[in-house]
Scaffold this motif. Structure first.
Motif, PDB file in Angstrom:
ATOM      1  N   THR A  51      36.259  36.391  66.121  1.00  0.00           N
ATOM      2  CA  THR A  51      37.117  37.574  66.215  1.00  0.00           C
ATOM      3  C   THR A  51      37.466  38.106  64.828  1.00  0.00           C
ATOM      4  N   ILE A  52      37.791  37.220  63.911  1.00  0.00           N
ATOM      5  CA  ILE A  52      38.119  37.641  62.548  1.00  0.00           C
ATOM      6  C   ILE A  52      36.935  38.351  61.912  1.00  0.00           C
ATOM      7  N   PHE A  53      35.746  37.800  62.072  1.00  0.00           N
ATOM      8  CA  PHE A  53      34.566  38.433  61.484  1.00  0.00           C
ATOM      9  C   PHE A  53      34.212  39.739  62.196  1.00  0.00           C
ATOM     10  N   LEU A  54      34.472  39.820  63.495  1.00  0.00           N
ATOM     11  CA  LEU A  54      34.217  41.052  64.229  1.00  0.00           C
ATOM     12  C   LEU A  54      35.095  42.184  63.694  1.00  0.00           C
ATOM     13  N   PHE A  55      36.387  41.916  63.534  1.00  0.00           N
ATOM     14  CA  PHE A  55      37.283  42.940  63.012  1.00  0.00           C
ATOM     15  C   PHE A  55      37.038  43.191  61.527  1.00  0.00           C
ATOM     16  N   GLY A  56      36.668  42.165  60.782  1.00  0.00           N
ATOM     17  CA  GLY A  56      36.363  42.330  59.368  1.00  0.00           C
ATOM     18  C   GLY A  56      35.121  43.170  59.127  1.00  0.00           C
ATOM     19  N   SER A  57      34.209  43.187  60.088  1.00  0.00           N
ATOM     20  CA  SER A  57      32.975  43.957  59.921  1.00  0.00           C
ATOM     21  C   SER A  57      33.233  45.464  59.918  1.00  0.00           C
ATOM     22  N   GLU A  58      34.381  45.882  60.415  1.00  0.00           N
ATOM     23  CA  GLU A  58      34.727  47.301  60.440  1.00  0.00           C
ATOM     24  C   GLU A  58      35.439  47.752  59.171  1.00  0.00           C
ATOM     25  N   GLU A  59      35.719  46.811  58.262  1.00  0.00           N
ATOM     26  CA  GLU A  59      36.469  47.129  57.049  1.00  0.00           C
ATOM     27  C   GLU A  59      35.590  47.881  56.051  1.00  0.00           C
ATOM     28  N   VAL A  60      36.132  48.922  55.437  1.00  0.00           N
ATOM     29  CA  VAL A  60      35.363  49.719  54.472  1.00  0.00           C
ATOM     30  C   VAL A  60      35.998  49.751  53.082  1.00  0.00           C
ATOM     31  N   SER A  61      37.168  49.187  52.924  1.00  0.00           N
ATOM     32  CA  SER A  61      37.830  49.158  51.621  1.00  0.00           C
ATOM     33  C   SER A  61      37.272  48.009  50.780  1.00  0.00           C
ATOM     34  N   LYS A  62      36.897  48.301  49.549  1.00  0.00           N
ATOM     35  CA  LYS A  62      36.345  47.276  48.654  1.00  0.00           C
ATOM     36  C   LYS A  62      37.309  46.110  48.481  1.00  0.00           C
ATOM     37  N   HIS A  63      38.567  46.434  48.262  1.00  0.00           N
ATOM     38  CA  HIS A  63      39.561  45.401  47.986  1.00  0.00           C
ATOM     39  C   HIS A  63      39.816  44.526  49.212  1.00  0.00           C
ATOM     40  N   ASN A  64      39.855  45.140  50.374  1.00  0.00           N
ATOM     41  CA  ASN A  64      40.074  44.367  51.595  1.00  0.00           C
ATOM     42  C   ASN A  64      38.886  43.462  51.892  1.00  0.00           C
ATOM     43  N   VAL A  65      37.673  43.947  51.653  1.00  0.00           N
ATOM     44  CA  VAL A  65      36.483  43.126  51.867  1.00  0.00           C
ATOM     45  C   VAL A  65      36.493  41.937  50.905  1.00  0.00           C
ATOM     46  N   ALA A  66      36.848  42.189  49.652  1.00  0.00           N
ATOM     47  CA  ALA A  66      36.926  41.100  48.669  1.00  0.00           C
ATOM     48  C   ALA A  66      37.977  40.073  49.080  1.00  0.00           C
ATOM     49  N   ASP A  67      39.114  40.539  49.590  1.00  0.00           N
ATOM     50  CA  ASP A  67      40.153  39.622  50.065  1.00  0.00           C
ATOM     51  C   ASP A  67      39.675  38.800  51.252  1.00  0.00           C
ATOM     52  N   LEU A  68      38.957  39.433  52.169  1.00  0.00           N
ATOM     53  CA  LEU A  68      38.434  38.709  53.326  1.00  0.00           C
ATOM     54  C   LEU A  68      37.429  37.633  52.909  1.00  0.00           C
ATOM     55  N   ILE A  69      36.597  37.929  51.924  1.00  0.00           N
ATOM     56  CA  ILE A  69      35.622  36.947  51.443  1.00  0.00           C
ATOM     57  C   ILE A  69      36.345  35.782  50.777  1.00  0.00           C
ATOM     58  N   ARG A  70      37.348  36.082  49.942  1.00  0.00           N
ATOM     59  CA  ARG A  70      38.115  35.005  49.291  1.00  0.00           C
ATOM     60  C   ARG A  70      38.838  34.144  50.319  1.00  0.00           C
ATOM     61  N   THR A  71      39.375  34.774  51.352  1.00  0.00           N
ATOM     62  CA  THR A  71      40.056  34.031  52.406  1.00  0.00           C
ATOM     63  C   THR A  71      39.076  33.131  53.154  1.00  0.00           C
ATOM     64  N   GLY A  72      37.884  33.643  53.425  1.00  0.00           N
ATOM     65  CA  GLY A  72      36.858  32.835  54.083  1.00  0.00           C
ATOM     66  C   GLY A  72      36.439  31.645  53.231  1.00  0.00           C
ATOM     67  N   GLU A  73      36.309  31.859  51.919  1.00  0.00           N
ATOM     68  CA  GLU A  73      35.949  30.755  51.021  1.00  0.00           C
ATOM     69  C   GLU A  73      37.050  29.700  50.979  1.00  0.00           C
ATOM     70  N   TYR A  74      38.309  30.155  50.971  1.00  0.00           N
ATOM     71  CA  TYR A  74      39.432  29.223  50.983  1.00  0.00           C
ATOM     72  C   TYR A  74      39.446  28.415  52.282  1.00  0.00           C
TER      73      TYR A  74
END
Length: 91
Positions: A51-74
């Motif tokens: 679900t998180i990745f499904l909703f994250g796939s709709e994100e278009v903001s550079k900063h939000n995408v970077a935050d989502l990637i950092r959160t996934g790595e954490y």
């Protein structure tokens, strides 16, 4: 053409491999014997990840995408240590 705020198709393509890697590793890590989860809990965590990745796939903001990637790595690092990551950010 580069944008300061919005993700371009080229930038999205660059992140695709990292995002797929995180997605697969997170799903695999939930099955780790280090985590003391029942079968139902494992399925619930996998559904949460999807679900998180499904909703994250709709994100278009550079900063939000970077935050989502950092959160996934954490979250992946926590799962590899046998811990279930919490959903609150600590600063």
């Amino acid at each position: 053409m580069t944008s300061l705020l919005w993700l371009t198709a080229e930038e999205a393509a660059k992140n695709r491999g990292k995002v797929l890697y995180l997605y697969r590793q997170l799903l695999r890590s939930v099955n780790s014997p280090k985590l003391q989860l029942s079968y139902a809990s494992r399925l619930a965590k996998k559904a949460e990840i999807k679900t998180i990745f499904l909703f994250g796939s709709e994100e278009v903001s550079k900063h939000n995408v970077a935050d989502l990637i950092r959160t996934g790595e954490y979250a992946l690092s926590q799962l590899k240590q046998g811990k279930i990551p919490n959903n609150t950010t600590q600063y």
